[in-house]
Design a protein around this motif. Structure first.
Motif, mmCIF file in Angstrom:
data_model
loop_
_atom_site.group_PDB
_atom_site.id
_atom_site.type_symbol
_atom_site.label_atom_id
_atom_site.label_comp_id
_atom_site.label_asym_id
_atom_site.label_seq_id
_atom_site.Cartn_x
_atom_site.Cartn_y
_atom_site.Cartn_z
ATOM 1 N N UNK A 11 -0.927 -11.080 1.609
ATOM 2 C CA UNK A 11 -1.851 -11.314 2.493
ATOM 3 C C UNK A 11 -2.363 -12.524 2.611
ATOM 4 N N UNK A 12 -1.386 -13.645 2.668
ATOM 5 C CA UNK A 12 -1.874 -15.176 2.488
ATOM 6 C C UNK A 12 -1.777 -15.580 4.168
ATOM 7 N N UNK A 13 -3.057 -15.426 4.905
ATOM 8 C CA UNK A 13 -2.979 -15.488 6.258
ATOM 9 C C UNK A 13 -2.877 -17.070 6.620
ATOM 10 N N UNK A 14 -3.491 -17.865 5.850
ATOM 11 C CA UNK A 14 -3.632 -19.301 6.052
ATOM 12 C C UNK A 14 -2.104 -19.785 5.765
ATOM 13 N N UNK A 15 -1.272 -19.488 4.503
ATOM 14 C CA UNK A 15 -0.101 -19.940 4.309
ATOM 15 C C UNK A 15 0.914 -19.511 5.509
ATOM 16 N N UNK A 16 0.703 -18.139 5.992
ATOM 17 C CA UNK A 16 1.660 -17.825 6.993
ATOM 18 C C UNK A 16 1.472 -18.644 8.347
ATOM 19 N N UNK A 65 7.274 -17.106 2.141
ATOM 20 C CA UNK A 65 7.590 -16.055 2.724
ATOM 21 C C UNK A 65 6.935 -14.735 2.636
ATOM 22 N N UNK A 66 6.590 -14.168 3.743
ATOM 23 C CA UNK A 66 5.689 -12.911 3.545
ATOM 24 C C UNK A 66 6.536 -11.655 4.151
ATOM 25 N N UNK A 67 6.512 -10.332 3.457
ATOM 26 C CA UNK A 67 7.414 -9.533 4.395
ATOM 27 C C UNK A 67 6.267 -8.395 4.741
ATOM 28 N N UNK A 68 6.929 -7.516 5.739
ATOM 29 C CA UNK A 68 5.875 -6.545 6.417
ATOM 30 C C UNK A 68 6.431 -5.342 6.266
ATOM 31 N N UNK A 69 7.718 -5.195 5.753
ATOM 32 C CA UNK A 69 8.178 -3.944 5.386
ATOM 33 C C UNK A 69 8.961 -4.018 4.036
ATOM 34 N N UNK A 70 9.198 -2.939 3.246
ATOM 35 C CA UNK A 70 9.709 -3.145 2.040
ATOM 36 C C UNK A 70 11.158 -3.427 1.858
ATOM 37 N N UNK A 71 11.780 -2.461 2.778
ATOM 38 C CA UNK A 71 13.331 -2.755 2.483
ATOM 39 C C UNK A 71 13.880 -4.266 2.484
#
Length: 178
Positions: A11-16, A65-71
């Protein structure tokens, strides 16, 4: 960061948002919507000079990197790219552990402590981040799997019994009997 580690955000909004921006801008020249996402602690590290903002920005663009689904997250973790995972986020470390990556939880609150104790997960206190010199030093001192190994069989059997008793469909193998 100094060891070139990857940063998998949850949930790193700044880094994203920072990762989307071209490098080279001073912290005070960031768009207001991005600058407003910086935590006071991180902002203070930048302003005090203890953390160079331009280096941090470069690291985020290269390693975050930030993922929004598990696969895709599990695929990345299972790629063989990672030697280990260390972090404060319970579920991020669980994803790494389930993918075969040795994982060490940094205990920073009572909830994480309770989860780690209950499951016997490898853990280090938050102060280890400032007391040890490298991530390797932290792993050498705190990474122990014997607690998990002792608790796993009983926890698995209890979970299997719970699902079965309540009619929850699952594909778990029956627990081993001693």
């Amino acid at each position: 960061m100094s060891e070139g580690a990857a940063f998998i955000g949850q949930t790193e909004h700044f880094e994203y948002e920072l990762a989307q921006l071209d490098e080279g801008a001073a912290i005070d020249n960031l768009p207001e919507n991005v600058r407003s996402l910086i935590s006071p602690q991180l902002y203070n590290l930048f302003k005090s000079g203890r953390l160079d903002f331009l280096e941090y920005h470069r690291w985020v663009r290269e390693k975050f990197v930030q993922y929004y689904s598990m696969p895709p997250w599990f695929a990345k973790l299972s790629s063989g790219e990672f030697d280990a995972c260390i972090g404060t986020r319970f579920h991020g470390n669980m994803a790494a552990m389930q993918s075969g990556v040795p994982s060490l939880w940094i205990v920073h609150d009572s909830r994480t402590q309770e989860f780690c104790d209950y499951l016997g997960l490898p853990q280090a206190p938050l102060k280890a981040l400032s007391e040890e010199k490298t991530v390797g030093d932290i792993f050498d001192k705190y990474y122990r799997t014997d607690g998990f190994a002792k608790k796993y069989q009983e926890a698995y059997a209890r979970f299997y019994a719970y699902l079965t008793e309540h009619g929850v469909p699952h594909k778990l193998a029956a627990p081993l009997r001693n």
